[in-house]
Motif scaffolding. Structure first.
Motif: not given
Length: 196
Positions: A14-17, A101-121
Motif C-alpha cells: 500500500k505504501e509503495v502504491l 490519519s491515512d492522508f497520503e493514501f487519500f491524497n493519492a486517490l483523490t489527486n491521481r487517477g481514481r478521483n471520480q470513483a472514490f468521490v462516488e463511493h
C-alpha cells in the motif's frame, strides 16, 4: 506470525502504491514497479491481488468500509435527541480524522487517477447516512427549495464531498474541526426542508 507477516507485506504494498501513484499516476504503474520497490517477488504480490486494479479496488474498499463504519455508527440512544442532524458533527469529525490519519493514501486517490470513483463511493456512504437518519426520524423526503428529492440529495452530497476533496487536495492544512464545522454549517447556506 504468518498473519503479521502478511499484514506487513500488504502495508508495504500500500505504501509503495501510494508513492507510485503520486509520482507517476495509476495508469503508468506496473506490478513490476510495485514489487521492485516493495522488495517482494511477483508471486508474493499475486498471493494477495489479481493485478494492480484488484489491489487498488481492495485498498479503496477497505477505506470505504472504514468510513462507512464511522459515518453509519449508531447515534446516541439518548431519548432527548429531538433534532434531526443529517450529518452529525462528531461523526463527520471522526471521518475527517480517519482521512487525516491515512492522508497520503487519500491524497493519492483523490489527486491521481481514481478521483471520480472514490468521490462516488464517498457520496454513496453519505447517501446511506441520509437514508438511515430519515428512517430513524420518519422523514419521507428532503428538499432543497422546491427541487425534486433526487436533485436535492445530489446537491447536498456534492457539496459535502466537494469540501472534503478540496481539503485533501489542499494538503489537509486546515484542522479537521474547521472542515467538520463547514459541513455542519451547510444547513445555513443550503437550507433544506424535511417532510415527514
Amino acid at each position: 506470525m504468518q498473519q503479521k507477516r502478511q499484514t506487513l507485506t500488504k502495508q508495504k504494498i500500500k505504501e509503495v502504491l501510494t508513492e507510485l501513484i503520486t509520482e507517476k499516476g495509476l495508469s503508468a504503474i506496473t506490478v513490476s514497479d510495485i514489487t521492485r520497490r516493495a522488495g517482494i517477488n511477483r508471486g508474493t504480490f499475486y498471493l494477495h491481488y489479481l493485478d494492480k486494479l484488484d489491489l487498488i479496488d481492495q485498498l479503496e474498499q477497505e477505506v470505504i468500509d472504514d468510513l462507512t463504519a464511522i459515518l453509519l455508527a449508531e447515534s446516541s440512544t439518548n431519548q432527548e435527541e429531538k433534532n434531526l442532524d443529517l450529518f452529525p458533527y462528531p461523526l463527520i469529525l471522526q471521518a475527517l480524522q480517519y482521512v487525516k490519519s491515512d492522508f497520503e493514501f487519500f491524497n493519492a486517490l483523490t489527486n491521481r487517477g481514481r478521483n471520480q470513483a472514490f468521490v462516488e463511493h464517498f457520496k454513496a456512504i453519505l447517501g446511506q447516512l441520509i437514508h438511515q437518519k430519515c428512517q430513524t426520524h420518519h422523514i419521507k423526503s428532503i428538499r432543497v427549495h422546491n427541487m425534486p428529492d433526487d436533485y436535492s440529495h445530489e446537491l447536498i452530497l456534492s457539496h459535502i464531498s466537494a469540501i472534503i476533496v478540496l481539503w485533501i487536495r489542499k494538503g489537509a492544512i486546515e484542522p479537521e474541526e474547521d472542515i467538520a464545522h463547514m459541513i455542519n454549517d451547510l444547513k445555513s447556506f443550503l437550507p433544506f426542508e424535511l417532510e415527514g
